[in-house]
Every structure is written in C-alpha cells, then in structure tokens.
Design an enzyme around this catalytic site. Structure first.
Site, PDB file in Angstrom:
ATOM      1  N   GLY A  43       0.778  -1.237   0.000  1.00 29.66           N
ATOM      2  CA  GLY A  43       0.000   0.000   0.000  1.00 29.66           C
ATOM      3  C   GLY A  43       0.806   1.281   0.000  1.00 29.66           C
ATOM      4  CG  ASP A  99      -1.881   1.784   2.861  1.00 27.75           C
ATOM      5  OD1 ASP A  99      -1.750   1.533   4.088  1.00 27.75           O
ATOM      6  OD2 ASP A  99      -2.412   0.986   2.076  1.00 27.75           O
ATOM      7  CG  ASP A 102      -9.008   1.007   8.971  1.00 31.78           C
ATOM      8  OD1 ASP A 102      -9.836   1.796   9.443  1.00 31.78           O
ATOM      9  OD2 ASP A 102      -9.334  -0.090   8.467  1.00 31.78           O
ATOM     10  CE  LYS A 130     -10.481   3.934   6.215  1.00 34.72           C
ATOM     11  NZ  LYS A 130     -11.045   2.601   5.987  1.00 34.72           N
ATOM     12  CB  VAL A 152     -10.239   5.821   0.531  1.00 34.65           C
ATOM     13  CG1 VAL A 152     -11.242   6.750   1.163  1.00 34.65           C
ATOM     14  CG2 VAL A 152      -9.127   5.460   1.526  1.00 34.65           C
ATOM     15  NE  ARG A 164      -1.823  -3.033  -4.057  1.00 40.47           N
ATOM     16  CZ  ARG A 164      -2.083  -3.087  -2.749  1.00 40.47           C
ATOM     17  NH1 ARG A 164      -2.108  -1.996  -2.026  1.00 40.47           N
ATOM     18  NH2 ARG A 164      -2.310  -4.254  -2.176  1.00 40.47           N
TER      19      ARG A 164
END
Ligand code: IMP
Ligand code: MG
Length: 180
Positions: A43, A99, A102, A130, A152, A164
């Site tokens: 990511g 990336d 979360d 997030k 997202v 990606r």
C-alpha cells in the site's frame, strides 16, 4: 477505474503539495541523524516513491511485507509477517511508512516488532488517517490527511488488489464493495 469512485477526496496535485510539506518536516527532523525508512508493502509504494524523492537526506530504505486483510474491507485483527528477517536497524532512527492508519492493528504490530530490535527511535508516517476508534493504540507522527471512516482506494490503496495505480484517492462506490 475513475468511474468506480463515488467521489475523489484528494487529487494528484493536492497529494503532491501535501507531500512537499511532510517531506520538509521530515527532512528538518532527521537532519544529521541516521535514518532508515521502512515502507510497508504494497500500500505505501506510490506514497513512498513520491515522498522519499522529496527528502534530500542520506537515508536507507527497506520494505516489510505484512498482511492483515484477506480481501474484504474489514481487518481480521491478525497481522502476518511475510518477510522472514527484519532489517538491521540497530543504532538507526526508524521511520515506518504506511498508506493508512485504520484499526491500528498493522502499525502497532510492526512498531512493536521493530522496537524489539532496539533502534534509536521509531516514528510512523501515514498518507491517510481514519477518524475512528482503533483496535490498537497507535499514534502517527506524520499524517498526510485525516479522513472519515470510509473505504478509499487509489494512490497505492487497493480493493482486492485493484485501483492502486489511480493517481488520486477516492471513495469507492458502495455497490462495488463486498462488505461480507
Ligand atoms: P489497519 O486496520 O490499521 O491494521 O490497516 C491495515 C491495512 O488495511 C492498511 O495498511 C491498508 O492496506 C488497509 N486498509 C485500511 N483501510 C483501508 C481503506 O479504506 N482502503 C484500502 N485499504 C485500507
Ligand atoms: Mg490493502
């Protein structure tokens, strides 16, 4: 691909402008320090490539491969390290790049593993964070953008390994997401 997005959150120009700012901050903070950047695959690849080229410091780069997702959009809570040996980080300052922050499960597990091999310091840099309750307590030191708790894709982030290579970050249309 773009038509699969419900809306674009950050276009390429906006992302790159923000990377200029984060890179300047990181460059100032790590001046005269031995910096090893550890990018979390897959990511962070696009983010890492654009960010690191904006940091004019003599750094080292390594990558870690982990998985905490199994195709869906919810974390399973389990983090599997696919890379057998950890990078040699003794006597160096570590900056982990990922990336998105979360649930925190992935970054908490990686930071814990890296701290165990006693680097001089461990900091975390994420493109996205997030706004939500996290399963694991973990703070990011550098954050590109705060976003709502929505799924997202783009600019490195995937849904089942797709999207990606989208140059922007956007919210995937709900009907395309299998939340099972
Ligand atoms: P964690 O829940 O903080 O452990 O995040 C684990 C990984 O899930 C992240 O590194 C991403 O690869 C992925 N992930 C979390 N949220 C999203 C999202 O909204 N879109 C795409 N991937 C995500
Ligand atoms: Mg993923």
């Amino acid at each position: 691909m773009q038509e699969d997005l419900e809306r674009v959150l950050f276009d390429e120009a906006t992302i790159l402008h923000r990377l200029d700012e984060i890179a300047a901050q990181i460059s100032a903070d790590y001046k005269d320090r031995d910096l090893t950047v550890i990018a979390v695959l897959n990511g962070s690849l696009i983010f890492m490539a654009d960010l690191l080229r904006r940091i004019p410091l003599p750094l080292k780069l390594d990558c870690l491969s982990v998985a905490s997702y199994h195709g869906g959009t919810m974390t399973t809570g389990e983090v599997v390290f696919k890379q057998v040996s950890l990078p040699d980080v003794a006597g160096r300052h570590i900056l982990i790049l990922d990336d998105i922050l979360d649930s925190g499960t992935t970054l908490a597990a990686i930071a814990e593993k890296l701290r165990a091999v006693r680097p001089l310091s461990v900091k975390i840099c994420v493109l996205l964070r997030k706004k939500k309750m996290r399963l694991r307590q973990v703070e990011a030191d550098y954050v590109g953008f705060d976003i709502e708790d929505e799924f997202v894709v783009g600019y490195g982030l995937d849904y089942q390994e797709h999207y990606r290579n989208l140059p922007c970050v956007g919210v995937l249309r709900k009907e395309l997401v299998d939340r099972a």
